[in-house]
Design a protein around this motif. Structure first.
Motif, PDB file in Angstrom:
ATOM      1  N   ALA A  91       0.846  -1.232   0.000  1.00  0.00           N
ATOM      2  CA  ALA A  91      -0.028   0.044  -0.036  1.00  0.00           C
ATOM      3  C   ALA A  91       0.744   1.361   0.053  1.00  0.00           C
ATOM      4  N   ALA A  92       1.912   1.186   0.462  1.00  0.00           N
ATOM      5  CA  ALA A  92       3.057   2.490   0.396  1.00  0.00           C
ATOM      6  C   ALA A  92       3.436   2.731  -0.810  1.00  0.00           C
ATOM      7  N   VAL A  93       3.427   1.828  -1.653  1.00  0.00           N
ATOM      8  CA  VAL A  93       3.530   2.066  -3.317  1.00  0.00           C
ATOM      9  C   VAL A  93       2.316   2.513  -3.836  1.00  0.00           C
ATOM     10  N   LEU A  94       1.228   1.648  -3.808  1.00  0.00           N
ATOM     11  CA  LEU A  94       0.078   1.762  -4.478  1.00  0.00           C
ATOM     12  C   LEU A  94      -0.607   2.984  -4.196  1.00  0.00           C
ATOM     13  N   ASP A  95      -0.785   3.334  -2.800  1.00  0.00           N
ATOM     14  CA  ASP A  95      -1.380   4.837  -2.420  1.00  0.00           C
ATOM     15  C   ASP A  95      -0.583   6.102  -2.955  1.00  0.00           C
ATOM     16  N   THR A  96       0.568   5.799  -2.710  1.00  0.00           N
ATOM     17  CA  THR A  96       1.433   6.800  -3.172  1.00  0.00           C
ATOM     18  C   THR A  96       1.516   7.018  -4.588  1.00  0.00           C
ATOM     19  N   VAL A  97       1.528   6.107  -5.459  1.00  0.00           N
ATOM     20  CA  VAL A  97       1.234   6.171  -6.946  1.00  0.00           C
ATOM     21  C   VAL A  97      -0.016   6.709  -7.358  1.00  0.00           C
ATOM     22  N   ALA A  98      -1.364   6.267  -6.268  1.00  0.00           N
ATOM     23  CA  ALA A  98      -2.555   6.922  -6.553  1.00  0.00           C
ATOM     24  C   ALA A  98      -2.791   8.350  -6.365  1.00  0.00           C
ATOM     25  N   ALA A  99      -1.864   8.690  -5.346  1.00  0.00           N
ATOM     26  CA  ALA A  99      -1.962  10.203  -5.051  1.00  0.00           C
ATOM     27  C   ALA A  99      -1.193  10.872  -6.147  1.00  0.00           C
ATOM     28  N   GLU A 100      -0.107  10.521  -6.677  1.00  0.00           N
ATOM     29  CA  GLU A 100       0.466  10.833  -7.854  1.00  0.00           C
ATOM     30  C   GLU A 100      -0.349  11.087  -9.082  1.00  0.00           C
ATOM     31  N   ALA A 101      -1.013   9.920  -9.186  1.00  0.00           N
ATOM     32  CA  ALA A 101      -2.113   9.922 -10.245  1.00  0.00           C
ATOM     33  C   ALA A 101      -3.427  11.004 -10.285  1.00  0.00           C
ATOM     34  N   ARG A 102      -3.657  11.344  -8.925  1.00  0.00           N
ATOM     35  CA  ARG A 102      -4.653  12.449  -8.817  1.00  0.00           C
ATOM     36  C   ARG A 102      -3.864  13.685  -9.193  1.00  0.00           C
ATOM     37  N   ALA A 135       8.249   0.685 -10.531  1.00  0.00           N
ATOM     38  CA  ALA A 135       8.285   0.229  -9.224  1.00  0.00           C
ATOM     39  C   ALA A 135       7.970  -1.190  -9.000  1.00  0.00           C
ATOM     40  N   ALA A 136       8.608  -2.093  -8.346  1.00  0.00           N
ATOM     41  CA  ALA A 136       8.378  -3.596  -8.159  1.00  0.00           C
ATOM     42  C   ALA A 136       8.960  -3.889  -6.907  1.00  0.00           C
ATOM     43  N   MET A 137       8.193  -4.821  -6.205  1.00  0.00           N
ATOM     44  CA  MET A 137       8.566  -5.431  -4.977  1.00  0.00           C
ATOM     45  C   MET A 137       9.454  -6.619  -5.179  1.00  0.00           C
ATOM     46  N   LEU A 138      10.533  -6.842  -4.405  1.00  0.00           N
ATOM     47  CA  LEU A 138      11.192  -8.118  -4.699  1.00  0.00           C
ATOM     48  C   LEU A 138      10.516  -9.390  -4.040  1.00  0.00           C
ATOM     49  N   VAL A 139      10.175  -9.156  -2.659  1.00  0.00           N
ATOM     50  CA  VAL A 139       9.434 -10.355  -2.174  1.00  0.00           C
ATOM     51  C   VAL A 139       8.158  -9.646  -1.613  1.00  0.00           C
ATOM     52  N   ASN A 140       7.061 -10.480  -1.930  1.00  0.00           N
ATOM     53  CA  ASN A 140       5.746  -9.872  -1.600  1.00  0.00           C
ATOM     54  C   ASN A 140       5.501 -10.194  -0.311  1.00  0.00           C
ATOM     55  N   ASN A 141       5.102  -9.032   0.514  1.00  0.00           N
ATOM     56  CA  ASN A 141       4.997  -9.095   1.806  1.00  0.00           C
ATOM     57  C   ASN A 141       3.704  -9.911   2.213  1.00  0.00           C
ATOM     58  N   GLU A 142       2.819  -9.993   1.518  1.00  0.00           N
ATOM     59  CA  GLU A 142       1.685 -11.096   1.815  1.00  0.00           C
ATOM     60  C   GLU A 142       1.881 -12.428   1.646  1.00  0.00           C
ATOM     61  N   ILE A 143       2.525 -12.761   0.197  1.00  0.00           N
ATOM     62  CA  ILE A 143       2.382 -14.293  -0.122  1.00  0.00           C
ATOM     63  C   ILE A 143       3.803 -14.573  -0.432  1.00  0.00           C
ATOM     64  N   GLY A 144       4.901 -13.907  -0.222  1.00  0.00           N
ATOM     65  CA  GLY A 144       6.263 -14.327  -0.392  1.00  0.00           C
ATOM     66  C   GLY A 144       6.851 -14.450  -1.816  1.00  0.00           C
ATOM     67  N   VAL A 145       6.121 -14.299  -2.921  1.00  0.00           N
ATOM     68  CA  VAL A 145       6.501 -14.623  -4.257  1.00  0.00           C
ATOM     69  C   VAL A 145       7.558 -13.403  -4.471  1.00  0.00           C
ATOM     70  N   ILE A 146       8.618 -14.019  -5.234  1.00  0.00           N
ATOM     71  CA  ILE A 146       9.685 -13.301  -5.771  1.00  0.00           C
ATOM     72  C   ILE A 146       9.729 -12.955  -7.191  1.00  0.00           C
ATOM     73  N   GLN A 147       9.466 -11.622  -7.231  1.00  0.00           N
ATOM     74  CA  GLN A 147       9.066 -11.087  -8.705  1.00  0.00           C
ATOM     75  C   GLN A 147      10.459 -11.154  -9.515  1.00  0.00           C
ATOM     76  N   PRO A 148      10.688 -11.165 -10.740  1.00  0.00           N
ATOM     77  CA  PRO A 148      11.815 -11.315 -11.626  1.00  0.00           C
ATOM     78  C   PRO A 148      12.474  -9.648 -11.863  1.00  0.00           C
ATOM     79  N   VAL A 149      12.750  -9.137 -10.642  1.00  0.00           N
ATOM     80  CA  VAL A 149      13.114  -7.752 -10.521  1.00  0.00           C
ATOM     81  C   VAL A 149      13.985  -7.400 -11.389  1.00  0.00           C
ATOM     82  N   ALA A 150      15.159  -8.340 -11.510  1.00  0.00           N
ATOM     83  CA  ALA A 150      16.500  -7.936 -12.327  1.00  0.00           C
ATOM     84  C   ALA A 150      15.788  -7.948 -13.921  1.00  0.00           C
ATOM     85  N   ALA A 151      14.940  -8.680 -14.314  1.00  0.00           N
ATOM     86  CA  ALA A 151      14.311  -8.561 -15.559  1.00  0.00           C
ATOM     87  C   ALA A 151      13.587  -7.209 -15.930  1.00  0.00           C
TER      88      ALA A 151
END
Length: 358
Positions: A91-102, A135-151
């Protein structure tokens, strides 16, 4: 109390507490003061900075912040141009991004698959020349999935965009990608104190300040630093070790075996194994938590668990509201013993069985 909520916060390491105590008990100088006591405090801050940077990519340095929320806000609001991010971000990313969109900033929020991973072809189509920030999260805080951030970072680099990685759940747990421009971290997620984080910034990159004032911290961040918090963060960073990962992998195997019949949310293979997000359809999670008061686990991320809304991350991976509300998150790590974990899981399984879900 059996503590199985490591994604919300981790126990303070004894070494971190020991590093903090002198700065709480006898050494109280402002690290931005020019006198000898102030210079000593500043030296402690810089030692901590170096210890944190040792686990980061070369070619940059961390600036201390009040936590990851400030770091992420600073990274997003301090850049310009269109933003591309993922639907499963914190939410610290999504809510901030939403604020920037506004405020008129263009935003693309990429979906993820059932496994929680972004489709790189869709990412490549969205991250085009002219994109300002990815903006991409490396390890998801809720489900632990590791995104391919390097790619993803390679796509951002090719498009001339700044790459921000939310490394809060990844720093000290998994390998950090080398090609990011900004990384956010939080001390209390790696056995350090609450109230301090950092934004690692690649050399040569500048951001608009988020906080205006004295500009005490490098990169222009204003505010008086706490030598105690910095020292605790630095001490915790020195404890990062491979044996944590080995211990967590052993606990994961025991936990999955004990939770036979439960469904794991998100990728089973591409994830940090100290995060076990599972569901049983029909599970009344509120009742489960009430009956397992001596086990600390989560019905979702700590910052949203009191809202009553189903997790946006679980909804983003395609779960129904009912499936999302029937999910729990179990987190473990360095100080979790196998006996504690299994006892906690036994209590959870027994409580679920009383709901007819054995």
């Amino acid at each position: 109390m059996i503590y199985l909520d490591y994604q919300a916060t981790t126990p303070l390491a004894p070494e971190a507490l020991a590093a903090m105590l002198p700065w709480l008990e006898t050494q109280h100088a402002n690290p931005h003061a020019a006198h000898r006591a102030g210079r000593q405090a500043k030296a402690a801050v810089e030692v901590a900075r170096d210890r944190i940077a040792a686990a980061m990519p070369a070619g940059g340095a961390p600036s201390f912040t009040s936590g990851a929320t400030e770091a992420l806000n600073w990274a997003i609001k301090g850049t310009t141009g269109p933003i591309v991010t993922l639907a499963t971000e914190h939410a610290a990313v999504l809510d901030t991004v939403a604020a920037e969109a506004r405020r008129g900033r263009a935003v693309v929020v990429l979906p993820v698959g059932r496994d929680g991973l972004v489709d790189l072809d869709r990412a490549a189509a969205a991250i085009r020349p002219g994109t300002g920030l990815v903006a991409a999260m490396l390890v998801n805080n809720e489900i632990g999935v590791i995104q391919p951030v390097a790619a993803i970072a390679a796509l951002a680099q090719a498009a001339g965009a700044v790459m921000l990685c939310d490394a809060v759940q990844g720093y000290g747990r998994v390998a950090l990608p080398a090609d990011c421009d900004l990384m956010a971290m939080s001390a209390h997620k790696l056995h350090g104190p609450k109230g301090i984080g950092a934004l690692w910034m690649r050399d040569g990159l500048s951001l608009e300040p988020l906080l205006h004032g004295g500009g005490q911290e490098r990169a222009g961040r204003s505010g008086t630093l706490s030598p105690a918090l910095c020292a605790g963060f630095g001490a915790a960073a020195t404890l990062i070790a491979a044996e944590d990962a080995d211990h967590v992998a052993r606990l994961w195997a025991r936990a999955v075996e004990r939770l036979d019949g439960w469904t794991i949310n998100g990728s089973v293979t591409q994830r940090y194994r100290g995060n076990l997000n599972v569901r049983r359809n029909g599970l009344d999670v509120a009742r489960l938590m009430s009956e397992c008061r001596d086990v600390a686990f989560s019905a979702g991320s700590a910052c949203a668990s009191g809202s009553g809304r189903p997790s946006h991350v679980l909804r983003a991976i395609g779960l129904s509201d009912g499936e999302a509300r029937s999910s729990i998150r179990i987190g473990f790590g360095r100080y979790t013993t196998a006996d504690e974990l299994l006892a906690g899981l036994d209590a959870i399984v027994a409580a679920a069985a009383r709901q007819g879900l054995a």
